[in-house]
Design a protein around this motif. Sequence first.
Motif, PDB file in Angstrom:
ATOM      1  N   THR A   9       0.839  -1.183   0.000  1.00 18.37           N
ATOM      2  CA  THR A   9       0.000   0.000   0.000  1.00 18.37           C
ATOM      3  C   THR A   9       0.880   1.241   0.000  1.00 18.37           C
ATOM      4  O   THR A   9       2.088   1.158   0.080  1.00 18.37           O
ATOM      5  CB  THR A   9      -0.933  -0.012   1.231  1.00 18.37           C
ATOM      6  N   SER A  10       0.271   2.387  -0.091  1.00 18.22           N
ATOM      7  CA  SER A  10       0.974   3.660   0.036  1.00 18.22           C
ATOM      8  C   SER A  10       0.402   4.403   1.229  1.00 18.22           C
ATOM      9  O   SER A  10      -0.801   4.418   1.435  1.00 18.22           O
ATOM     10  CB  SER A  10       0.783   4.522  -1.217  1.00 18.22           C
ATOM     11  N   ILE A  11       1.268   4.998   2.029  1.00 20.37           N
ATOM     12  CA  ILE A  11       0.807   5.799   3.152  1.00 20.37           C
ATOM     13  C   ILE A  11       1.596   7.098   3.180  1.00 20.37           C
ATOM     14  O   ILE A  11       2.702   7.179   2.657  1.00 20.37           O
ATOM     15  CB  ILE A  11       0.959   5.070   4.502  1.00 20.37           C
ATOM     16  N   VAL A  29       4.764  -0.254   0.430  1.00 17.47           N
ATOM     17  CA  VAL A  29       5.266  -0.845   1.656  1.00 17.47           C
ATOM     18  C   VAL A  29       4.850  -2.307   1.632  1.00 17.47           C
ATOM     19  O   VAL A  29       3.685  -2.631   1.701  1.00 17.47           O
ATOM     20  CB  VAL A  29       4.669  -0.136   2.899  1.00 17.47           C
ATOM     21  N   PHE A  30       5.812  -3.164   1.482  1.00 19.64           N
ATOM     22  CA  PHE A  30       5.513  -4.588   1.380  1.00 19.64           C
ATOM     23  C   PHE A  30       5.446  -5.195   2.769  1.00 19.64           C
ATOM     24  O   PHE A  30       6.353  -5.023   3.571  1.00 19.64           O
ATOM     25  CB  PHE A  30       6.572  -5.317   0.548  1.00 19.64           C
ATOM     26  N   VAL A  31       4.364  -5.848   3.026  1.00 17.70           N
ATOM     27  CA  VAL A  31       4.206  -6.565   4.274  1.00 17.70           C
ATOM     28  C   VAL A  31       4.315  -8.043   3.931  1.00 17.70           C
ATOM     29  O   VAL A  31       3.560  -8.550   3.125  1.00 17.70           O
ATOM     30  CB  VAL A  31       2.847  -6.240   4.930  1.00 17.70           C
ATOM     31  N   VAL A  32       5.279  -8.677   4.529  1.00 21.84           N
ATOM     32  CA  VAL A  32       5.518 -10.076   4.198  1.00 21.84           C
ATOM     33  C   VAL A  32       5.203 -10.955   5.386  1.00 21.84           C
ATOM     34  O   VAL A  32       5.210 -10.516   6.521  1.00 21.84           O
ATOM     35  CB  VAL A  32       6.977 -10.307   3.756  1.00 21.84           C
ATOM     36  N   SER A  33       4.925 -12.164   5.092  1.00 21.60           N
ATOM     37  CA  SER A  33       4.682 -13.136   6.136  1.00 21.60           C
ATOM     38  C   SER A  33       5.246 -14.466   5.712  1.00 21.60           C
ATOM     39  O   SER A  33       5.681 -14.646   4.584  1.00 21.60           O
ATOM     40  CB  SER A  33       3.187 -13.243   6.411  1.00 21.60           C
ATOM     41  N   LEU A  34       5.216 -15.385   6.618  1.00 18.92           N
ATOM     42  CA  LEU A  34       5.745 -16.696   6.329  1.00 18.92           C
ATOM     43  C   LEU A  34       4.912 -17.397   5.264  1.00 18.92           C
ATOM     44  O   LEU A  34       3.741 -17.134   5.106  1.00 18.92           O
ATOM     45  CB  LEU A  34       5.738 -17.536   7.598  1.00 18.92           C
ATOM     46  N   GLY A  70      -1.728  -5.183   7.181  1.00 21.76           N
ATOM     47  CA  GLY A  70      -1.420  -6.029   6.030  1.00 21.76           C
ATOM     48  C   GLY A  70      -1.448  -7.505   6.374  1.00 21.76           C
ATOM     49  O   GLY A  70      -1.972  -8.330   5.623  1.00 21.76           O
ATOM     50  N   ILE A  71      -0.892  -7.843   7.532  1.00 20.90           N
ATOM     51  CA  ILE A  71      -0.904  -9.243   7.957  1.00 20.90           C
ATOM     52  C   ILE A  71      -2.331  -9.709   8.185  1.00 20.90           C
ATOM     53  O   ILE A  71      -2.734 -10.782   7.728  1.00 20.90           O
ATOM     54  CB  ILE A  71      -0.041  -9.429   9.228  1.00 20.90           C
ATOM     55  N   SER A  72      -3.131  -8.897   8.872  1.00 23.46           N
ATOM     56  CA  SER A  72      -4.530  -9.269   9.132  1.00 23.46           C
ATOM     57  C   SER A  72      -5.312  -9.467   7.844  1.00 23.46           C
ATOM     58  O   SER A  72      -6.047 -10.450   7.691  1.00 23.46           O
ATOM     59  CB  SER A  72      -5.216  -8.198   9.983  1.00 23.46           C
ATOM     60  N   ILE A  73      -5.148  -8.540   6.909  1.00 23.15           N
ATOM     61  CA  ILE A  73      -5.850  -8.634   5.624  1.00 23.15           C
ATOM     62  C   ILE A  73      -5.404  -9.884   4.868  1.00 23.15           C
ATOM     63  O   ILE A  73      -6.225 -10.638   4.345  1.00 23.15           O
ATOM     64  CB  ILE A  73      -5.615  -7.361   4.781  1.00 23.15           C
ATOM     65  N   GLY A  74      -4.109 -10.102   4.820  1.00 20.90           N
ATOM     66  CA  GLY A  74      -3.581 -11.257   4.095  1.00 20.90           C
ATOM     67  C   GLY A  74      -4.045 -12.577   4.679  1.00 20.90           C
ATOM     68  O   GLY A  74      -4.404 -13.505   3.952  1.00 20.90           O
ATOM     69  N   LEU A  75      -4.047 -12.681   5.998  1.00 21.33           N
ATOM     70  CA  LEU A  75      -4.504 -13.918   6.626  1.00 21.33           C
ATOM     71  C   LEU A  75      -5.997 -14.128   6.403  1.00 21.33           C
ATOM     72  O   LEU A  75      -6.442 -15.245   6.128  1.00 21.33           O
ATOM     73  CB  LEU A  75      -4.169 -13.910   8.118  1.00 21.33           C
ATOM     74  N   LYS A  76      -6.756 -13.050   6.507  1.00 22.96           N
ATOM     75  CA  LYS A  76      -8.210 -13.152   6.290  1.00 22.96           C
ATOM     76  C   LYS A  76      -8.512 -13.624   4.869  1.00 22.96           C
ATOM     77  O   LYS A  76      -9.392 -14.463   4.657  1.00 22.96           O
ATOM     78  CB  LYS A  76      -8.876 -11.804   6.554  1.00 22.96           C
ATOM     79  N   LYS A  77      -7.775 -13.100   3.889  1.00 22.71           N
ATOM     80  CA  LYS A  77      -7.961 -13.522   2.502  1.00 22.71           C
ATOM     81  C   LYS A  77      -7.695 -15.014   2.326  1.00 22.71           C
ATOM     82  O   LYS A  77      -8.206 -15.637   1.417  1.00 22.71           O
ATOM     83  CB  LYS A  77      -7.050 -12.724   1.561  1.00 22.71           C
ATOM     84  N   ARG A  78      -6.867 -15.550   3.199  1.00 23.18           N
ATOM     85  CA  ARG A  78      -6.523 -16.977   3.127  1.00 23.18           C
ATOM     86  C   ARG A  78      -7.381 -17.810   4.069  1.00 23.18           C
ATOM     87  O   ARG A  78      -7.105 -18.968   4.312  1.00 23.18           O
ATOM     88  CB  ARG A  78      -5.035 -17.155   3.431  1.00 23.18           C
ATOM     89  N   GLY A  79      -8.421 -17.194   4.628  1.00 28.33           N
ATOM     90  CA  GLY A  79      -9.350 -17.919   5.476  1.00 28.33           C
ATOM     91  C   GLY A  79      -8.872 -18.150   6.893  1.00 28.33           C
ATOM     92  O   GLY A  79      -9.401 -19.002   7.600  1.00 28.33           O
ATOM     93  N   MET A  80      -7.876 -17.383   7.331  1.00 32.05           N
ATOM     94  CA  MET A  80      -7.336 -17.554   8.683  1.00 32.05           C
ATOM     95  C   MET A  80      -7.672 -16.352   9.550  1.00 32.05           C
ATOM     96  O   MET A  80      -7.939 -15.263   9.055  1.00 32.05           O
ATOM     97  CB  MET A  80      -5.824 -17.749   8.620  1.00 32.05           C
ATOM     98  N   LYS A  81      -7.637 -16.575  10.839  1.00 32.68           N
ATOM     99  CA  LYS A  81      -7.887 -15.506  11.800  1.00 32.68           C
ATOM    100  C   LYS A  81      -6.548 -14.954  12.292  1.00 32.68           C
ATOM    101  O   LYS A  81      -5.539 -15.646  12.259  1.00 32.68           O
ATOM    102  CB  LYS A  81      -8.671 -16.058  12.988  1.00 32.68           C
TER     103      LYS A  81
END
Length: 172
Positions: A9-11, A29-34, A70-81
């Motif tokens: 995203t841009s902020i 701004v790249f938010v990465v996760s495992l 970003g982590i919350s959005i990404g996990l939600k998109k993958r069906g995780m909490k």
Amino acid sequence: MALQILEYTSISVDAINAKGVCKMKIRNVFVVSLGLSFFGWSSPGYSADRTVGVSLPEAKNPFYVVMGKGISIGLKKRGMKSIVLAANSDLNEQINNVNDLIAAKVDAILMSPMNLEGPAPVVKAANKAGIPVFFIARKLAKKYKNLWTSFVGFNLEKVGRMKGEWVKRNLK
């Protein structure tokens, strides 16, 4: 283990430079996760019952705000909490937050530790509970390297050198 880019995203943030206050745009701004496939969580039906705890050191720093969202959005998109907790720059609060995540029996913890030493006992507790810990942006001292599963972040020594070189070039 592969990394996945969850969101970018841009902020806009106010930044202070050597000449005074200026407006700075942080782009992409790249938010990465495992790579959650490491856990076999890649199939939609299997990931729905997974919860990832996130322990961030601050709630007001734009870097961590974007990271948490970003982590919350990404996990939600993958069906995780996700459970995202911020320590408000307080080591004891971060330790309590991670203890809360352990008590909640999350499936994994993403953590940006407050400092190099303080959170080590709570990371050991997560290990003892069978919860893998993945460090993001910061990590513990090298002597604790066996406590975390993976690290995604910066080479802070190199960043410090680059900042020093910039100051030397620009403040003559």
